[in-house]
Design a protein around this motif. Sequence first.
Motif, PDB file in Angstrom:
ATOM      1  N   PHE A 272      -9.031   7.036  -8.605  1.00  0.00           N
ATOM      2  CA  PHE A 272      -7.899   6.162  -8.270  1.00  0.00           C
ATOM      3  C   PHE A 272      -8.059   4.802  -8.949  1.00  0.00           C
ATOM      4  CE2 PHE A 272      -6.987   2.511  -5.437  1.00  0.00           C
ATOM      5  CZ  PHE A 272      -5.610   2.470  -5.596  1.00  0.00           C
ATOM      6  N   TYR A 273      -9.261   4.274  -8.902  1.00  0.00           N
ATOM      7  CA  TYR A 273      -9.529   2.966  -9.499  1.00  0.00           C
ATOM      8  C   TYR A 273      -9.270   2.987 -11.006  1.00  0.00           C
ATOM      9  CZ  TYR A 273     -12.093  -1.238 -10.898  1.00  0.00           C
ATOM     10  OH  TYR A 273     -12.440  -2.444 -11.453  1.00  0.00           O
TER      11      TYR A 273
ATOM     12  N   VAL B 140      -3.424  11.431   0.637  1.00  0.00           N
ATOM     13  CA  VAL B 140      -3.645  10.220  -0.157  1.00  0.00           C
ATOM     14  C   VAL B 140      -3.578   8.972   0.712  1.00  0.00           C
ATOM     15  CG1 VAL B 140      -1.204  10.091  -0.795  1.00  0.00           C
ATOM     16  CG2 VAL B 140      -2.903   8.930  -2.192  1.00  0.00           C
ATOM     17  N   HIS B 141      -2.726   8.976   1.756  1.00  0.00           N
ATOM     18  CA  HIS B 141      -2.577   7.796   2.606  1.00  0.00           C
ATOM     19  C   HIS B 141      -3.853   7.488   3.373  1.00  0.00           C
ATOM     20  CE1 HIS B 141      -1.828  11.258   5.080  1.00  0.00           C
ATOM     21  NE2 HIS B 141      -1.745  10.548   6.183  1.00  0.00           N
TER      22      HIS B 141
ATOM     23  N   VAL C 102     -12.000   7.939  -5.000  1.00  0.00           N
ATOM     24  CA  VAL C 102     -11.775   6.495  -5.091  1.00  0.00           C
ATOM     25  C   VAL C 102     -12.014   6.004  -6.516  1.00  0.00           C
ATOM     26  CG1 VAL C 102     -12.612   4.238  -4.319  1.00  0.00           C
ATOM     27  CG2 VAL C 102     -12.275   6.077  -2.657  1.00  0.00           C
TER      28      VAL C 102
ATOM     29  N   ASP D 118       0.821  -1.216   0.000  1.00  0.00           N
ATOM     30  CA  ASP D 118       0.000   0.000   0.000  1.00  0.00           C
ATOM     31  C   ASP D 118       0.853   1.263   0.000  1.00  0.00           C
ATOM     32  OD1 ASP D 118      -2.246  -1.523  -0.038  1.00  0.00           O
ATOM     33  OD2 ASP D 118      -2.690  -1.339   2.099  1.00  0.00           O
TER      34      ASP D 118
ATOM     35  N   ILE E 208      -7.001   6.775   0.230  1.00  0.00           N
ATOM     36  CA  ILE E 208      -6.893   5.509  -0.490  1.00  0.00           C
ATOM     37  C   ILE E 208      -7.533   4.381   0.318  1.00  0.00           C
ATOM     38  CG2 ILE E 208      -4.678   4.760   0.446  1.00  0.00           C
ATOM     39  CD1 ILE E 208      -3.883   3.833  -2.302  1.00  0.00           C
ATOM     40  N   LYS E 209      -7.687   4.609   1.638  1.00  0.00           N
ATOM     41  CA  LYS E 209      -8.338   3.634   2.512  1.00  0.00           C
ATOM     42  C   LYS E 209      -9.742   4.088   2.906  1.00  0.00           C
ATOM     43  CE  LYS E 209      -3.889   2.160   4.367  1.00  0.00           C
ATOM     44  NZ  LYS E 209      -3.022   2.035   5.562  1.00  0.00           N
TER      45      LYS E 209
ATOM     46  N   TRP F  14      -1.021  10.281  -9.773  1.00  0.00           N
ATOM     47  CA  TRP F  14      -1.689  10.765  -8.567  1.00  0.00           C
ATOM     48  C   TRP F  14      -2.123  12.219  -8.742  1.00  0.00           C
ATOM     49  CZ3 TRP F  14      -3.967   8.004  -5.211  1.00  0.00           C
ATOM     50  CH2 TRP F  14      -3.475   6.759  -4.812  1.00  0.00           C
TER      51      TRP F  14
ATOM     52  N   ILE G 188       1.640   4.479  -3.111  1.00  0.00           N
ATOM     53  CA  ILE G 188       1.597   5.930  -2.933  1.00  0.00           C
ATOM     54  C   ILE G 188       2.899   6.581  -3.379  1.00  0.00           C
ATOM     55  CG2 ILE G 188       1.461   7.783  -1.212  1.00  0.00           C
ATOM     56  CD1 ILE G 188      -0.369   5.944   0.433  1.00  0.00           C
TER      57      ILE G 188
ATOM     58  N   TRP H  80      -5.452   1.905 -10.294  1.00  0.00           N
ATOM     59  CA  TRP H  80      -5.666   0.508  -9.922  1.00  0.00           C
ATOM     60  C   TRP H  80      -5.932  -0.391 -11.132  1.00  0.00           C
ATOM     61  CZ3 TRP H  80      -4.167  -2.220  -6.103  1.00  0.00           C
ATOM     62  CH2 TRP H  80      -4.707  -3.490  -5.877  1.00  0.00           C
TER      63      TRP H  80
END
Length: 213
Positions: free
Chosen positions: A136-137, A95-96, A133, A24, A99-100, A37, A28, A141
């Motif tokens: 990001f996906y 972002v840390h 999200v 993880d 992302i969660k 990013w 980042i 991802w």
Amino acid sequence: MKERRYDLYGNVKCRFCLEENEDDDHMIYCQQLSNKWTIVADNTVCKCNQIIKNFLLQEKHIQLSQEDTQQLLSWNNNFFANTTAVDLNMPIPYVHLMIKSFFPKGKYKELKTIVKSKRIALTIAALFLEVFVSEFYNIIWQPRCKAVAEWEHTKGIKKQDLRKRPLAYQRIAYNQILTIQTEEGTFDLEKRKILKHNEQWSIALEKTKQYIN
């Protein structure tokens, strides 16, 4: 992935930089993803700008002054602006957490101060996080999964291989830890406390809070 199936993935590296182990944190900090990013952040702000405007138009009961509306849009536009409280090594702030699916506490407080409503603040925060999200996906991802799938293809790894349990000699052997039960809890033979899952979770939350404004 290699933690779960080391027998298949061995010492494979990040498929973007081809140098570091993927986890993880590396997702980042990977230098090959820094520009992506930035795109995630820019797209999130751009899309949320219109989403917020539409939200205010649809929710007729929300009475924000023109000044408050401008502050809200400014809050959105400057969401990822660098601050002294943010780790400068990160490609974008927060972002840390995001992302969660954690929303930064400090940004939420700012938002609530502007809209003067907990319900509205939570709604906008949820919309913002949902867009982030999704970006990001799509931008990081999915390409990552595609790169991994291509690597798996070159190595002859198939989906049925992933569903199979590794053979006994390919598994990582774990020795059972002898424990001592006391009134204070469970300890190993070196008198180190063995934490229950809820205790581990509490510690993890406490450590996470130090990164939340």
